[in-house]
Structures are given as C-alpha cells and as structure tokens.
Design an enzyme around this catalytic site. Structure first.
Site, PDB file in Angstrom:
ATOM      1  N   ASN A  14    -122.375 -87.850  14.411  1.00 57.19           N
ATOM      2  CA  ASN A  14    -122.610 -86.479  14.895  1.00 57.19           C
ATOM      3  C   ASN A  14    -121.331 -85.878  15.466  1.00 57.19           C
ATOM      4  O   ASN A  14    -121.066 -84.688  15.282  1.00 57.19           O
ATOM      5  CB  ASN A  14    -123.743 -86.460  15.925  1.00 57.19           C
ATOM      6  CG  ASN A  14    -125.104 -86.461  15.267  1.00 57.19           C
ATOM      7  OD1 ASN A  14    -125.531 -85.453  14.702  1.00 57.19           O
ATOM      8  ND2 ASN A  14    -125.780 -87.599  15.290  1.00 57.19           N
ATOM      9  N   LEU A  91    -126.304 -92.977  24.874  1.00 55.32           N
ATOM     10  CA  LEU A  91    -127.488 -93.738  25.272  1.00 55.32           C
ATOM     11  C   LEU A  91    -127.497 -94.095  26.754  1.00 55.32           C
ATOM     12  O   LEU A  91    -128.009 -95.130  27.160  1.00 55.32           O
ATOM     13  CB  LEU A  91    -127.611 -94.990  24.394  1.00 55.32           C
ATOM     14  CG  LEU A  91    -127.687 -94.690  22.883  1.00 55.32           C
ATOM     15  CD1 LEU A  91    -127.816 -95.969  22.079  1.00 55.32           C
ATOM     16  CD2 LEU A  91    -128.843 -93.734  22.560  1.00 55.32           C
ATOM     17  N   ILE A  94    -128.735 -89.539  31.898  1.00 57.36           N
ATOM     18  CA  ILE A  94    -127.868 -88.612  32.633  1.00 57.36           C
ATOM     19  C   ILE A  94    -128.384 -88.485  34.065  1.00 57.36           C
ATOM     20  O   ILE A  94    -129.542 -88.100  34.274  1.00 57.36           O
ATOM     21  CB  ILE A  94    -127.847 -87.219  31.946  1.00 57.36           C
ATOM     22  CG1 ILE A  94    -127.426 -87.343  30.487  1.00 57.36           C
ATOM     23  CG2 ILE A  94    -126.922 -86.257  32.701  1.00 57.36           C
ATOM     24  CD1 ILE A  94    -126.045 -87.916  30.258  1.00 57.36           C
ATOM     25  N   ASN A 108    -128.540 -82.058  23.817  1.00 56.59           N
ATOM     26  CA  ASN A 108    -128.726 -83.397  23.246  1.00 56.59           C
ATOM     27  C   ASN A 108    -129.283 -83.264  21.828  1.00 56.59           C
ATOM     28  O   ASN A 108    -130.068 -82.359  21.554  1.00 56.59           O
ATOM     29  CB  ASN A 108    -129.723 -84.173  24.115  1.00 56.59           C
ATOM     30  CG  ASN A 108    -130.019 -85.559  23.591  1.00 56.59           C
ATOM     31  OD1 ASN A 108    -129.097 -86.327  23.293  1.00 56.59           O
ATOM     32  ND2 ASN A 108    -131.288 -85.904  23.471  1.00 56.59           N
ATOM     33  N   HIS A 110    -131.688 -85.230  19.205  1.00 55.91           N
ATOM     34  CA  HIS A 110    -132.674 -86.309  19.146  1.00 55.91           C
ATOM     35  C   HIS A 110    -133.214 -86.415  17.720  1.00 55.91           C
ATOM     36  O   HIS A 110    -133.550 -85.394  17.110  1.00 55.91           O
ATOM     37  CB  HIS A 110    -133.818 -86.055  20.138  1.00 55.91           C
ATOM     38  CG  HIS A 110    -134.806 -87.171  20.158  1.00 55.91           C
ATOM     39  ND1 HIS A 110    -134.559 -88.365  20.809  1.00 55.91           N
ATOM     40  CD2 HIS A 110    -136.007 -87.316  19.548  1.00 55.91           C
ATOM     41  CE1 HIS A 110    -135.578 -89.180  20.615  1.00 55.91           C
ATOM     42  NE2 HIS A 110    -136.469 -88.571  19.850  1.00 55.91           N
TER      43      HIS A 110
HETATM   44  C1  GAR Z   1    -128.268 -90.204  16.184  1.00 50.92           C
HETATM   45  O1  GAR Z   1    -129.259 -90.412  15.221  1.00 50.92           O
HETATM   46  C2  GAR Z   1    -128.829 -89.456  17.368  1.00 50.92           C
HETATM   47  O2  GAR Z   1    -129.783 -88.503  17.011  1.00 50.92           O
HETATM   48  C3  GAR Z   1    -129.456 -90.586  18.129  1.00 50.92           C
HETATM   49  O3  GAR Z   1    -128.507 -91.633  18.061  1.00 50.92           O
HETATM   50  C4  GAR Z   1    -127.818 -91.531  16.807  1.00 50.92           C
HETATM   51  C5  GAR Z   1    -126.326 -91.579  17.061  1.00 50.92           C
HETATM   52  O4  GAR Z   1    -125.599 -91.658  15.849  1.00 50.92           O
HETATM   53  N1  GAR Z   1    -129.744 -90.199  19.481  1.00 50.92           N
HETATM   54  C6  GAR Z   1    -130.815 -90.629  20.152  1.00 50.92           C
HETATM   55  O5  GAR Z   1    -131.620 -91.413  19.681  1.00 50.92           O
HETATM   56  C7  GAR Z   1    -130.957 -90.059  21.546  1.00 50.92           C
HETATM   57  N2  GAR Z   1    -132.270 -90.301  22.073  1.00 50.92           N
HETATM   58  P1  GAR Z   1    -124.072 -91.286  15.775  1.00 50.92           P
HETATM   59  O6  GAR Z   1    -123.337 -92.094  16.845  1.00 50.92           O
HETATM   60  O7  GAR Z   1    -123.656 -91.704  14.388  1.00 50.92           O
HETATM   61  O8  GAR Z   1    -123.925 -89.795  15.991  1.00 50.92           O
END
Ligand code: GAR
Length: 201
Positions: A14, A91, A94, A108, A110
């Site tokens: 992301n 993760l 906050i 954020n 999700h």
């Molecule tokens: C992503 O899928 C994001 O949506 C999720 O962690 C992944 C991070 O991937 N976030 C959560 O689950 C938050 N509750 P990345 O490091 O490749 O961006």
C-alpha cells in the site's frame, strides 16, 4: 502541499501504491515526508529508502513498556508534524493520546467492507480467512478515519471485490489489494490533499 506520514508493519504494497500514485500524478498536492515502521525487518522500510523517503523504525520491543513506546510514538509524530497520518498495514494499536493530538488526521486501510470482518483480531490474512469461512460472495476494502475504537471511525471510501470459487486466503488477499486497496487508498489521499474531504483542525 499535504505532508504525509505513512505507518507500516510489513511488505508495504500500500505504501508502494501511494508512492506510485504520487509519481504518476494520481495523487497531487501531497508528499510522503516520513515512513514509520514498528518492525525493523519490514520490506516497506526498503521501499521508502529506495524512493528517497525518510524511514524510521520505532519498535515497542525497544521500550521498557507500552506507555514508554506510546510516548515516544507521539513525540516522533509531533516532531514530524504531518498534516495526515496514513496507516498502511500498521499493526500497532494507536494510543488515545495520538488520536487526540491528530484527531481526524489519521486514516486507515482495512481489507474488508466494514462493518464486516473488522475489529479486534481482524488484520491481514485473518480477515480473508474469516470472509472465506463465512462464505461471502463479495468482500472488499475500506478507507476510514481512525477514532478511539478498532475500525469504527467514519468511512471515507469502499470498493467491493468478488470472491471466486476455490479462492485461498492469499489469492483473495491479493485480489482485494489489486482491485480495491491500491485504488481507494491513493484516491482518498488525493481527495484529502485537494480539499474534497475535509480533515479536522
Ligand atoms: C493490507 O492488506 C492492509 O489492508 C492490511 O494489512 C495489509 C498490509 O499490506 N491492514 C489491516 O489488516 C489493518 N487492520 P502491505 O504492507 O503490503 O500494504
């Protein structure tokens, strides 16, 4: 120019989507000032460095207790003084003092359509495992403002993604990232940077 701080914990796809969108003009009036990771091994830190972005590791493990980490996290954010904090796969819970100091300035991503498959314990692959277990035919991703709850803040953008017969959690995770997360997160930042969504004072 919106000064953005991106917080990460893992692969940073992301983060990469935001970097790419700034480069190719899908996000305007914004720059990533700093990337903060709680995990020294996060590939996201490497992505930041490769793109000349200031990258910092702030790990709870290096502090005596959670309160000490929370204080250091708040101090670091105050020092950076960003207009917007983007949690891009961050993760770490906050702490309330950070939410208070940056009210309506933290967003954020999700990987589900909130209010499904969100809240405590729903992160990363676990979200997709739960969606497949429940047998939903549509899932997706959500960008929302962060408040004191877990995934409870006002929703900014959502995009639906089809679940396909025989999907594994990893296959579903990748489709949700490609079709939804990497699209709506840069779009939300662009809208905030260009005043199309108001953020708090
Ligand atoms: C992503 O899928 C994001 O949506 C999720 O962690 C992944 C991070 O991937 N976030 C959560 O689950 C938050 N509750 P990345 O490091 O490749 O961006």
């Amino acid at each position: 120019m919106l000064k953005v701080c991106v917080c990460v914990s893992g692969g940073g796809t992301n983060l990469q989507a935001i970097i790419d969108a700034i480069k190719d003009g899908r996000i305007t009036n914004a720059e990533i000032d700093t990337v903060i990771s709680n995990n020294a091994d996060a590939y996201a830190l490497e992505r930041a460095k490769q793109n000349g972005i200031n990258a910092i590791c702030l790990s709870p493990k290096s502090f005596e207790n959670r309160d000490a980490f929370n204080d250091a996290f708040l101090d670091k954010l105050k020092e950076i003084n960003p207009d917007l904090i983007v949690l891009a796969g961050f993760l770490v819970v906050i702490p309330p003092q950070v939410i208070r100091a940056f009210r309506n300035r933290i967003i954020n991503i999700h990987p589900s359509l909130i209010p499904s498959f969100c809240g405590t314990g729903y992160y990363g692959l676990k979200v997709h495992e739960a969606a497949l277990k429940r047998g939903v035919k549509i899932t997706g991703a959500t960008v929302h403002f962060v408040d004191e709850g877990t995934d409870t803040g006002p929703i900014i953008a959502q995009k639906a993604v089809e679940v396909k017969e025989g999907d594994t959690p990893k296959e579903l995770q990748l489709r949700v990232m490609e079709e939804a997360e990497w699209v709506i997160l840069p779009k939300a930042i662009d809208m905030i940077a260009n005043g199309l969504i108001s953020i708090g004072e």
